[in-house]
Design a protein around this motif. Structure first.
Motif, short mmCIF file in Angstrom:
data_model
loop_
_atom_site.label_atom_id
_atom_site.label_comp_id
_atom_site.label_asym_id
_atom_site.label_seq_id
_atom_site.Cartn_x
_atom_site.Cartn_y
_atom_site.Cartn_z
N ASN A 15 -17.11 -1.78 5.31
CA ASN A 15 -18.43 -1.20 5.53
C ASN A 15 -18.39 0.31 5.38
OD1 ASN A 15 -21.24 -1.46 6.24
ND2 ASN A 15 -20.72 -0.61 8.25
N ILE A 16 -17.33 0.94 5.87
CA ILE A 16 -17.17 2.38 5.71
C ILE A 16 -17.12 2.73 4.22
CG2 ILE A 16 -15.60 4.33 6.11
CD1 ILE A 16 -14.75 2.80 8.72
N TYR A 17 -16.34 1.96 3.48
CA TYR A 17 -16.22 2.19 2.03
C TYR A 17 -17.58 2.05 1.34
CZ TYR A 17 -15.54 0.65 -2.80
OH TYR A 17 -15.65 0.49 -4.15
N ARG A 18 -18.31 0.99 1.65
CA ARG A 18 -19.59 0.73 0.97
C ARG A 18 -20.64 1.79 1.27
NH1 ARG A 18 -18.80 -5.18 2.83
NH2 ARG A 18 -17.91 -6.21 1.00
N CYS A 19 -20.47 2.52 2.37
CA CYS A 19 -21.48 3.50 2.77
C CYS A 19 -21.19 4.91 2.27
CB CYS A 19 -21.61 3.50 4.30
SG CYS A 19 -22.39 2.01 4.95
N PHE A 20 -20.12 5.08 1.49
CA PHE A 20 -19.86 6.41 0.91
C PHE A 20 -20.99 6.79 -0.04
CE2 PHE A 20 -15.84 6.98 2.77
CZ PHE A 20 -15.33 8.21 2.39
N PRO A 21 -21.37 8.06 -0.05
CA PRO A 21 -22.45 8.50 -0.93
C PRO A 21 -22.01 8.54 -2.39
CG PRO A 21 -21.46 10.38 0.17
CD PRO A 21 -20.84 9.16 0.79
N ALA A 22 -22.96 8.61 -3.29
CA ALA A 22 -22.67 8.77 -4.71
C ALA A 22 -22.16 10.19 -4.96
CB ALA A 22 -23.94 8.52 -5.52
N ALA A 23 -21.45 10.36 -6.05
CA ALA A 23 -20.84 11.65 -6.36
C ALA A 23 -21.88 12.78 -6.39
CB ALA A 23 -20.11 11.56 -7.70
N GLU A 24 -23.05 12.50 -6.94
CA GLU A 24 -24.06 13.56 -7.07
C GLU A 24 -24.62 14.02 -5.73
OE1 GLU A 24 -25.95 9.59 -8.42
OE2 GLU A 24 -24.05 10.67 -8.70
N GLU A 25 -24.33 13.29 -4.67
CA GLU A 25 -24.76 13.69 -3.33
C GLU A 25 -23.70 14.52 -2.61
OE1 GLU A 25 -26.82 10.51 -1.02
OE2 GLU A 25 -26.16 9.24 -2.69
N MET A 26 -22.59 14.77 -3.26
CA MET A 26 -21.49 15.51 -2.65
C MET A 26 -21.28 16.82 -3.40
SD MET A 26 -18.95 12.20 -2.13
CE MET A 26 -17.79 12.96 -1.02
N LEU A 27 -20.40 17.66 -2.87
CA LEU A 27 -20.09 18.96 -3.48
C LEU A 27 -18.86 18.83 -4.37
CD1 LEU A 27 -20.47 22.08 -3.65
CD2 LEU A 27 -18.94 22.25 -1.67
N LEU A 28 -19.00 19.22 -5.63
CA LEU A 28 -17.88 19.17 -6.55
C LEU A 28 -17.05 20.44 -6.43
CD1 LEU A 28 -16.34 17.91 -8.95
CD2 LEU A 28 -17.97 19.08 -10.46
N LYS A 29 -15.75 20.26 -6.24
CA LYS A 29 -14.81 21.39 -6.26
C LYS A 29 -13.92 21.20 -7.48
CE LYS A 29 -13.52 23.25 -2.44
NZ LYS A 29 -12.81 23.59 -1.17
N LYS A 30 -14.09 22.09 -8.47
CA LYS A 30 -13.35 21.95 -9.72
C LYS A 30 -12.78 23.30 -10.13
CE LYS A 30 -13.74 20.19 -14.45
NZ LYS A 30 -14.63 19.60 -15.48
N SER A 31 -11.47 23.37 -10.18
CA SER A 31 -10.76 24.58 -10.58
C SER A 31 -9.35 24.17 -10.96
CB SER A 31 -10.73 25.59 -9.43
OG SER A 31 -9.91 25.11 -8.37
N ILE A 32 -8.49 25.15 -11.24
CA ILE A 32 -7.10 24.81 -11.53
C ILE A 32 -6.35 24.45 -10.24
CG2 ILE A 32 -7.04 26.25 -13.58
CD1 ILE A 32 -5.38 28.28 -11.99
N ARG A 33 -6.98 24.66 -9.09
CA ARG A 33 -6.37 24.26 -7.81
C ARG A 33 -6.61 22.79 -7.52
NH1 ARG A 33 -9.81 28.49 -4.29
NH2 ARG A 33 -9.14 30.46 -5.24
N GLU A 34 -7.84 22.33 -7.81
CA GLU A 34 -8.25 21.00 -7.37
C GLU A 34 -9.45 20.53 -8.18
OE1 GLU A 34 -9.64 21.34 -3.30
OE2 GLU A 34 -10.48 23.31 -3.74
N TYR A 35 -9.65 19.22 -8.13
CA TYR A 35 -10.80 18.60 -8.79
C TYR A 35 -11.16 17.38 -7.95
CZ TYR A 35 -13.51 16.62 -12.74
OH TYR A 35 -14.49 16.10 -13.57
N LYS A 36 -12.25 17.48 -7.19
CA LYS A 36 -12.65 16.39 -6.31
C LYS A 36 -14.05 16.65 -5.78
CE LYS A 36 -10.67 18.47 -2.10
NZ LYS A 36 -9.78 18.26 -0.94
#
Length: 275
Positions: free
Chosen positions: A52-73
């Protein structure tokens, strides 16, 4: 089973699971604490609760994207924007009973959970996402307490180790042998954070699903080691990433100088829960 559980009910399940094998978890942590202390708990919650926890995760577009040479998530900490079960799960790990169990396992006194979720919350990592080797910021957002433990709870079902997105510990530094911790479904990984606890997340190779994680940090009045000192989140390149390593080390040095001049930094962090 009630799948709309609150934090008190979830924390009771976590405490029950930890207490069932507390000696085993403590032995695992003790055996590794000279380098990067850690312990792993499989089947943390009942299967349907974890699903249930897994199924309730939001879609990617509802979260903040962190993208750089340090990280991508993708990350999120403003938990009142999402399904209540996610906030209840995160704060279940902050229940005094859970904190006490973890304190007993790791033999660390005066542990404090972080109600602000500074760098905590939830994360999603899809195809080609990664987190380069790094040291976590040594303190809380106000530089009052020391960050000492990182709690990572993985909830993507049917996630084989070959999918990547696994936790990597580098107890001998980034050029030494690494310890890989599979980010398998319903697994809790708890690791120590100090000035030698280099860790990373391997690149995700799956195009079909994403690795979902619920994360918390615990803080304390004192660092885990007497040699620990204040530092910002510091990244390195992986073995073979020589140019990236040079850039990341330079970046960490500049950010460290800024934080010495401005205790709370010059840019307000977005990775906290503003209630």
């Amino acid at each position: 089973m009630n799948l709309l559980m609150n934090r008190t009910e979830i924390s009771a399940l976590i405490v029950n699971r930890l207490e069932r094998e507390i000696d085993s978890f403590s032995s695992m942590y003790d055996a590794s604490c000279d380098q990067i202390g850690y312990f792993i708990v499989d089947d943390l919650l009942p299967f349907q609760v974890a699903m249930n926890i897994y199924r309730c995760f939001p879609a990617a577009e509802e979260m903040l994207l962190k993208k750089s040479i340090r990280e991508y998530k993708y990350i999120a900490a403003q938990m009142d924007s999402y399904s209540p079960i996610l906030e209840e799960t995160i704060y279940a790990f902050q229940d005094p009973g859970v904190v006490k169990c973890v304190s007993n396992i790791c033999k660390i006194e005066n542990l404090y959970p972080d109600k602000h979720l500074y760098a905590g919350g939830i994360s999603m990592m899809g195809y080609n996402h990664f987190l380069n080797p790094h040291l976590d910021n040594s303190h809380d957002k106000n530089r009052e307490n020391w960050r000492v433990l990182n709690l990572l709870y993985y909830v993507t079902p049917d996630w084989p180790v070959t999918n990547g997105g696994n936790l990597e510990l580098w107890p001998e530094g980034i050029h030494g042998k690494q310890i890989l911790i599979h980010s398998k479904f319903n697994r809790l990984a708890v690791m120590a954070t100090h000035t030698s606890s280099w860790h990373s997340v391997s690149p995700v190779k799956s195009r079909d699903s994403a690795r979902y994680c619920v994360s918390n940090y615990y803080f304390s009045d004192s660092p885990l080691r007497g040699s620990d000192n204040f530092h910002v989140t510091s990244f390195r390149g992986r073995p073979g990433q020589r140019i990236r390593d040079f850039i990341l080390r330079s970046d960490s040095s500049v950010r460290m100088m800024i934080r010495k001049l401005f205790k709370k930094g010059i840019i307000e962090t977005k990775h906290i829960y503003k209630k």
